[in-house]
Design a protein around this motif. Structure first.
Motif, mmCIF file in Angstrom:
data_model
loop_
_atom_site.group_PDB
_atom_site.id
_atom_site.type_symbol
_atom_site.label_atom_id
_atom_site.label_comp_id
_atom_site.label_asym_id
_atom_site.label_seq_id
_atom_site.Cartn_x
_atom_site.Cartn_y
_atom_site.Cartn_z
ATOM 1 N N MET A 181 71.822 123.797 70.771
ATOM 2 C CA MET A 181 71.112 123.015 69.755
ATOM 3 C C MET A 181 70.247 121.979 70.470
ATOM 4 O O MET A 181 70.771 121.078 71.138
ATOM 5 N N GLY A 211 67.310 120.527 68.898
ATOM 6 C CA GLY A 211 66.307 120.065 67.940
ATOM 7 C C GLY A 211 66.322 118.564 67.713
ATOM 8 O O GLY A 211 65.489 118.038 66.982
ATOM 9 N N GLY A 212 67.261 117.870 68.344
ATOM 10 C CA GLY A 212 67.413 116.427 68.094
ATOM 11 C C GLY A 212 66.244 115.613 68.637
ATOM 12 O O GLY A 212 65.432 116.113 69.417
ATOM 13 N N GLN A 213 66.188 114.354 68.214
ATOM 14 C CA GLN A 213 65.069 113.496 68.626
ATOM 15 C C GLN A 213 65.341 112.764 69.935
ATOM 16 O O GLN A 213 64.427 112.271 70.579
ATOM 17 N N GLY A 214 66.622 112.674 70.287
ATOM 18 C CA GLY A 214 66.973 112.002 71.541
ATOM 19 C C GLY A 214 66.486 110.562 71.590
ATOM 20 O O GLY A 214 66.049 110.087 72.650
ATOM 21 N N THR A 215 66.567 109.863 70.472
ATOM 22 C CA THR A 215 66.003 108.501 70.417
ATOM 23 C C THR A 215 66.698 107.545 71.385
ATOM 24 O O THR A 215 66.053 106.718 72.011
ATOM 25 N N ARG A 216 68.032 107.700 71.513
ATOM 26 C CA ARG A 216 68.750 106.743 72.367
ATOM 27 C C ARG A 216 68.361 106.897 73.839
ATOM 28 O O ARG A 216 68.261 105.922 74.569
ATOM 29 N N LYS A 246 64.778 116.584 74.801
ATOM 30 C CA LYS A 246 65.857 116.150 75.694
ATOM 31 C C LYS A 246 66.190 117.199 76.755
ATOM 32 O O LYS A 246 66.499 116.874 77.899
ATOM 33 N N GLN A 293 64.805 124.686 63.420
ATOM 34 C CA GLN A 293 65.704 124.216 62.370
ATOM 35 C C GLN A 293 64.929 123.614 61.196
ATOM 36 O O GLN A 293 63.712 123.412 61.280
ATOM 37 N N GLY A 318 69.406 117.405 61.148
ATOM 38 C CA GLY A 318 70.728 117.210 61.746
ATOM 39 C C GLY A 318 71.310 118.496 62.300
ATOM 40 O O GLY A 318 70.852 119.590 61.961
ATOM 41 N N VAL A 358 72.517 120.418 73.737
ATOM 42 C CA VAL A 358 71.708 120.548 74.950
ATOM 43 C C VAL A 358 72.048 119.438 75.951
ATOM 44 O O VAL A 358 71.708 119.511 77.119
ATOM 45 N N LYS A 392 73.461 110.778 76.454
ATOM 46 C CA LYS A 392 73.093 110.242 75.135
ATOM 47 C C LYS A 392 72.146 109.050 75.268
ATOM 48 O O LYS A 392 71.198 108.907 74.514
#
Ligand code: UTP
Length: 416
Positions: free
Chosen positions: A101, A103-108, A115, A184, A210, A240, A392
């Motif tokens: 997976m 697809g996250g934004q990896g903001t942190r 990412k 996604q 999400g 990922v 993270k």
């Protein structure tokens, strides 16, 4: 096209989103069409309900929470070999696929790019994607089999992700043969007044829905069908951002097959009773994950007769599913959780605003909210130092960051 916008005018009015029409009027033909396409796909009723939920006080939870049974991989004794043999046979027969997976934004983390493209600072300067790819290739060799790799991206990062793979010759994988990408779902972001935001590209600002979006998108994109055609029975789904994720685990698979369960998950024991992680439990008798914020101090510290924490098995996004289970979990909508985030947007004067504090709501489904679809699942405790090195945060946070992940990776692979 004007007929089209007339038709949706009423909907925009009904849901207090008239600003989208005003904005539409200022656009050129090409952008208008793109905006209309977006508007047509939005479930305004859902967005409205989600906004209203942000204003409600969270209800006291009445769920009955009880501990879940688990096995410890290193306390299986003779059963270890037994399960391993069963799982190994299935792997060698080509019944396993892996999904990452991404697809996250990896903001942190704050990396400029997906990412998975992040270099955690090893001497090799390999990206997270390459590290995962290396692992899959190593396992394919070990079991003399092809283990197809499916990567979930989001609309936001799909192009960049695929360009990165192309530039790196797909790390030796063959797109369309043993490497597949799918996108996604997404939902619009809204401001604190419930208004849908316009993003920097002049279109509705949408964000990935999400990691809970995984089930529906695997089914809708045709990936589960493809897997079935390839003879796949089991799918490992991981993130990922864990550079030690062990996606091919014959013991985990052997347990699932032997026990006749359709979901088997790995856990690591909490670093301390108050570590801020979600842990496996049963909720109203069904498998689930409970967030640290939902657990009382007493529950967090409770132990069994062996001194083991009753709620100590952290969920680390390392889960194995049968294809049936994925289809079942994708069939019903999951609840959305709200996150309050910083989001750049175009204001009503057409100016780009770059907020320095959170200004927008983002809605996300969580993968583990679907666990209750099955009656039983297996939970296998593994060793943190072997399987869990998450990236993270930025290094300044000091935990779950590139530095800690790099150290764990080097230690495991004896790179020093
Ligand atoms: P996280 O929940 O840690 O989110 O994702 P994130 O996007 O990586 O980072 P933050 O919260 O913005 O800092 C855990 C895993 O789930 C994937 C991520 O890519 C990561 O592998 N994920 C998350 C998705 O694939 N899609 C999503 O919508 C959210």
């Amino acid at each position: 096209m004007d007929n089209k916008i007339d038709a949706i005018k009423n909907i925009l009015k009904k849901y207090g989103q008239e600003h989208l029409e005003e904005y539409y009027q200022k656009l050129d033909e090409e952008k208008r069409q793109l905006l209309l396409n977006q508007i047509e796909k939005i479930d305004f009723e859902l967005i409205n309900n989600l906004y209203n939920n942000t204003k409600k006080e969270t209800k006291q939870n009445q769920d009955e929470i009880t501990p879940i049974e688990y096995l410890d991989k290193y306390k299986l004794y003779d059963d270890y070999k037994y399960y391993e043999n069963i799982g190994e046979k299935a792997i060698r027969e080509g019944k396993l696929a892996v999904v990452t997976m991404a697809g996250g934004q990896g903001t942190r983390l704050g990396h400029n790019g997906p990412k998975g493209t992040y270099d955690i600072g090893l001497e090799s300067h390999k990206s997270l994607f390459e590290l995962l790819g290396d692992y899959i290739k190593e396992q394919e060799k070990k079991y003399n089999v092809t283990i197809p790799w499916f990567i979930m991206t989001s609309k936001e990062n799909d192009k960049q992700t695929q360009n990165f793979f192309e530039k790196n010759k797909y790390f030796g994988f063959q797109k369309g043969k043993n490497l597949f990408f799918f996108i996604q779902g997404e939902l619009p972001m809204i401001d604190t007044e419930g208004k849908i935001l316009i993003g920097e590209d002049g279109l509705i600002k949408e964000a990935a829905d999400g990691h809970g979006g995984i089930y529906e998108s695997l089914v809708k994109s045709g990936m589960t069908k493809k897997m079935q055609e390839m003879g796949i029975k089991w799918v490992f789904i991981g993130g990922v951002d864990n550079c030690l994720v062990k996606m091919v685990d014959p013991v985990l698979m052997g347990i699932a097959i032997d026990k006749g369960v359709t979901v088997a998950c790995k856990s690591v024991v909490k670093a301390n009773p108050h570590e801020k992680v979600g842990v496996f439990c049963k909720r109203n008798g069904k498998p689930n994950v409970i967030e640290y914020s939902e657990i009382t101090e007493e529950m967090a510290e409770a132990t069994d007769s062996d001194g083991e924490l009753l709620y100590g098995e952290s969920h680390i996004l390392c889960n194995l599913f049968s294809i049936d289970a994925i289809e079942r979990m994708g069939a019903n909508p999951l609840p959305y959780h709200v996150a309050y985030k910083k989001a750049k947007y175009i204001d009503k004067n057409g100016k780009l605003v770059e907020p320095d504090s959170p200004n927008a709501y983002k809605f996300e489904a969580f993968l583990f909210d679907a666990f209750g679809e099955v009656d039983e699942m297996a939970v296998l405790r593994v060793k943190r130092e072997e399987e869990f090195a998450p990236v993270k945060n930025a290094d300044s946070a000091g935990v779950d960051c590139p530095k800690t992940a790099r150290e764990l990776y080097k230690k495991f692979y004896k790179l020093d």
